[in-house]
Scaffold this motif. Structure first.
Motif, PDB file in Angstrom:
ATOM      1  N   ARG A  40       0.918  -1.076  -0.186  1.00 53.93           N
ATOM      2  CA  ARG A  40      -0.070   0.037   0.146  1.00 53.93           C
ATOM      3  C   ARG A  40       0.921   1.385   0.139  1.00 53.93           C
ATOM      4  NH1 ARG A  40      -4.247   0.769   4.511  1.00 53.93           N
ATOM      5  NH2 ARG A  40      -4.400   2.374   3.121  1.00 53.93           N
ATOM      6  N   MET A  41       0.639   2.017  -1.014  1.00 53.49           N
ATOM      7  CA  MET A  41       1.372   3.386  -0.979  1.00 53.49           C
ATOM      8  C   MET A  41       0.757   4.266  -0.317  1.00 53.49           C
ATOM      9  SD  MET A  41       3.808   2.050  -2.933  1.00 53.49           S
ATOM     10  CE  MET A  41       4.554   3.412  -3.665  1.00 53.49           C
ATOM     11  N   VAL A  42       0.915   4.520   0.962  1.00 53.82           N
ATOM     12  CA  VAL A  42       0.307   5.482   1.823  1.00 53.82           C
ATOM     13  C   VAL A  42       0.870   6.799   1.562  1.00 53.82           C
ATOM     14  CG1 VAL A  42      -0.381   6.105   4.272  1.00 53.82           C
ATOM     15  CG2 VAL A  42      -0.061   3.686   3.481  1.00 53.82           C
ATOM     16  N   ILE A  43      -0.038   7.697   1.367  1.00 56.81           N
ATOM     17  CA  ILE A  43       0.259   8.862   0.817  1.00 56.81           C
ATOM     18  C   ILE A  43       1.082   9.752   1.930  1.00 56.81           C
ATOM     19  CG2 ILE A  43      -0.650  11.464   0.311  1.00 56.81           C
ATOM     20  CD1 ILE A  43      -2.889   9.843  -1.457  1.00 56.81           C
ATOM     21  N   GLN A  44       0.354   9.845   3.334  1.00 55.63           N
ATOM     22  CA  GLN A  44       1.192  10.622   4.370  1.00 55.63           C
ATOM     23  C   GLN A  44       2.489   9.921   4.495  1.00 55.63           C
ATOM     24  OE1 GLN A  44      -0.029  13.361   5.406  1.00 55.63           O
ATOM     25  NE2 GLN A  44       1.834  13.673   6.283  1.00 55.63           N
ATOM     26  N   ASN A  45       2.715   8.694   4.403  1.00 54.56           N
ATOM     27  CA  ASN A  45       3.934   7.948   4.753  1.00 54.56           C
ATOM     28  C   ASN A  45       5.028   8.511   3.628  1.00 54.56           C
ATOM     29  OD1 ASN A  45       2.787   6.757   7.034  1.00 54.56           O
ATOM     30  ND2 ASN A  45       3.068   4.841   6.057  1.00 54.56           N
ATOM     31  N   LEU A  46       4.725   8.412   2.400  1.00 50.74           N
ATOM     32  CA  LEU A  46       5.481   8.861   1.490  1.00 50.74           C
ATOM     33  C   LEU A  46       5.851  10.374   1.562  1.00 50.74           C
ATOM     34  CD1 LEU A  46       3.609   6.993  -1.631  1.00 50.74           C
ATOM     35  CD2 LEU A  46       5.892   6.458  -0.699  1.00 50.74           C
ATOM     36  N   ALA A  47       4.771  11.046   1.386  1.00 52.69           N
ATOM     37  CA  ALA A  47       4.892  12.600   1.863  1.00 52.69           C
ATOM     38  C   ALA A  47       6.157  12.791   3.117  1.00 52.69           C
ATOM     39  CB  ALA A  47       3.716  13.302   2.170  1.00 52.69           C
ATOM     40  N   GLU A  48       6.033  12.209   4.232  1.00 52.48           N
ATOM     41  CA  GLU A  48       6.841  12.371   5.444  1.00 52.48           C
ATOM     42  C   GLU A  48       8.453  11.986   4.815  1.00 52.48           C
ATOM     43  OE1 GLU A  48       5.292  10.392   8.510  1.00 52.48           O
ATOM     44  OE2 GLU A  48       3.528  11.671   8.737  1.00 52.48           O
ATOM     45  N   GLN A  49       8.494  10.890   4.135  1.00 55.96           N
ATOM     46  CA  GLN A  49       9.795  10.513   3.712  1.00 55.96           C
ATOM     47  C   GLN A  49      10.637  11.640   2.944  1.00 55.96           C
ATOM     48  OE1 GLN A  49      11.784   7.647   4.437  1.00 55.96           O
ATOM     49  NE2 GLN A  49      10.581   7.284   6.247  1.00 55.96           N
ATOM     50  N   PHE A  50       9.448  11.884   1.738  1.00 59.16           N
ATOM     51  CA  PHE A  50      10.167  12.815   0.719  1.00 59.16           C
ATOM     52  C   PHE A  50      10.410  14.264   1.339  1.00 59.16           C
ATOM     53  CE2 PHE A  50       8.488   9.823  -2.430  1.00 59.16           C
ATOM     54  CZ  PHE A  50       9.831   9.237  -2.847  1.00 59.16           C
ATOM     55  N   GLY A  51       9.500  14.386   2.513  1.00 52.07           N
ATOM     56  CA  GLY A  51       9.749  15.919   2.919  1.00 52.07           C
ATOM     57  C   GLY A  51       9.003  16.667   2.309  1.00 52.07           C
ATOM     58  N   GLU A  59      -0.495  13.369  -6.689  1.00 51.66           N
ATOM     59  CA  GLU A  59      -0.499  13.647  -8.106  1.00 51.66           C
ATOM     60  C   GLU A  59       0.454  12.602  -8.835  1.00 51.66           C
ATOM     61  OE1 GLU A  59       0.855  17.533  -8.168  1.00 51.66           O
ATOM     62  OE2 GLU A  59      -1.267  18.472  -8.033  1.00 51.66           O
ATOM     63  N   ALA A  60       1.697  12.252  -8.128  1.00 48.24           N
ATOM     64  CA  ALA A  60       2.509  11.066  -8.654  1.00 48.24           C
ATOM     65  C   ALA A  60       1.792   9.786  -8.569  1.00 48.24           C
ATOM     66  CB  ALA A  60       3.864  11.313  -7.841  1.00 48.24           C
ATOM     67  N   LEU A  61       1.092   9.412  -7.673  1.00 45.60           N
ATOM     68  CA  LEU A  61       0.394   8.409  -7.665  1.00 45.60           C
ATOM     69  C   LEU A  61      -0.484   8.002  -8.636  1.00 45.60           C
ATOM     70  CD1 LEU A  61      -0.091   7.594  -3.870  1.00 45.60           C
ATOM     71  CD2 LEU A  61       1.764   6.535  -5.512  1.00 45.60           C
ATOM     72  N   GLU A  71      -2.176   0.478  -8.662  1.00 45.29           N
ATOM     73  CA  GLU A  71      -3.575   0.241  -9.046  1.00 45.29           C
ATOM     74  C   GLU A  71      -4.196   0.772  -7.816  1.00 45.29           C
ATOM     75  OE1 GLU A  71      -6.739  -3.440 -10.058  1.00 45.29           O
ATOM     76  OE2 GLU A  71      -4.775  -3.858  -9.093  1.00 45.29           O
ATOM     77  N   ASN A  72      -5.438   1.771  -8.269  1.00 46.19           N
ATOM     78  CA  ASN A  72      -6.222   2.217  -7.202  1.00 46.19           C
ATOM     79  C   ASN A  72      -7.214   1.582  -6.886  1.00 46.19           C
ATOM     80  OD1 ASN A  72      -4.812   4.724  -6.726  1.00 46.19           O
ATOM     81  ND2 ASN A  72      -5.196   5.336  -8.594  1.00 46.19           N
ATOM     82  N   LEU A  73      -7.299   1.024  -5.654  1.00 48.41           N
ATOM     83  CA  LEU A  73      -8.432   0.063  -5.375  1.00 48.41           C
ATOM     84  C   LEU A  73      -9.490   0.775  -4.286  1.00 48.41           C
ATOM     85  CD1 LEU A  73      -6.407  -3.311  -4.364  1.00 48.41           C
ATOM     86  CD2 LEU A  73      -7.627  -2.446  -6.611  1.00 48.41           C
ATOM     87  N   PRO A  74     -10.793   0.402  -4.390  1.00 48.00           N
ATOM     88  CA  PRO A  74     -11.608   1.144  -3.336  1.00 48.00           C
ATOM     89  C   PRO A  74     -11.268   0.721  -2.045  1.00 48.00           C
ATOM     90  CG  PRO A  74     -12.555  -0.077  -5.272  1.00 48.00           C
ATOM     91  CD  PRO A  74     -11.230  -0.562  -5.303  1.00 48.00           C
TER      92      PRO A  74
END
Length: 231
Positions: A40-51, A59-61, A71-74
């Motif tokens: 799962r590509m968790v947006i908040q986790n990714l944002a924190e890692q990238f700063g 937008e990247a996802l 793949e975007n799943l419900p």
């Protein structure tokens, strides 16, 4: 499914076109196998890692979903899809179709002086000493030629698709490709493409582009298999 943080190799994203950098960083990690299928590509986790804020990550996802990486799943958000030799083969197949159509439709529309300048630069670099600086210059010329063709193909949609797939291809090459080997092969290919464009021979240009993408695809697929066997 895993929701762990990004691999430790990731660093803060520099200012600039943040979305593009995030796309490239995630693609590189995907191709290296750092995200398992179903992750799962968790947006908040990714944002924190990238700063960065959540917006460029979101937008990247969306962009990565459009080229089949996630793949975007419900109720689950973006989830990693399988990525390997089969997917690389499919990516280059689509890139070949796009590039061939672009060069055919751009033929006759590019100012001769632009083609002459690129031709001279390809001849010059072919005689230079092979080192890190040479590799960077060769890649820059590669990008300039393909970008010039895309800019003159007469279709904004086709140009956008080429940009998306070239971003993906560049990430693949950085991880699995032998850049110098690919660039040596590309030197003569690019010169043949330019000659065909200068002669306004659209079918010849399309033929040369198709052969160029096929050779590159075969090289990348071979190197991907070799890399997988070593691991």
């Amino acid at each position: 499914m895993s929701t762990t943080n990004l691999p430790g190799s990731f660093s803060m994203v520099p200012r600039g076109n943040i979305r593009e950098v995030v796309v490239q960083r995630i693609l590189t990690a995907v191709i290296r196998g750092e995200f398992p299928v179903g992750h799962r590509m968790v947006i908040q986790n990714l944002a924190e890692q990238f700063g960065v804020s959540a917006t460029p990550v979101r937008e990247a996802l969306v962009e990565l979903a459009s080229i089949g990486i996630v793949e975007n799943l419900p109720n689950r958000g973006a989830v990693m899809r399988e990525f390997g030799v089969t997917q690389i083969r499919e990516i280059y197949q689509l890139r070949r179709i796009l590039e061939v159509e672009a060069v055919r439709t751009a033929c006759g529309k590019i100012e001769p002086r632009f083609l002459a300048e690129l031709s001279d630069e390809f001849v010059s670099i072919s005689n230079e000493k092979r080192n890190n600086n040479w590799s960077q210059k060769a890649m820059s010329l590669d990008i300039r030629l393909h970008s010039l063709i895309a800019a003159h193909c007469g279709s904004t949609r086709l140009q956008d698709e080429l940009l998306r797939y070239n971003t993906l291809v560049q990430a693949i090459r950085e991880v699995v490709d032998n850049e110098s080997q690919a660039q040596e092969i590309a030197l003569s290919d690019h010169q043949e493409i330019i000659r065909a464009l200068q002669a306004n021979d659209c079918e010849k240009a399309a033929q040369e582009m198709e052969q160029h993408i096929r050779k590159t695809a075969n090289l990348v697929e071979t190197l991907t298999r070799e890399k997988a066997q070593k691991e």
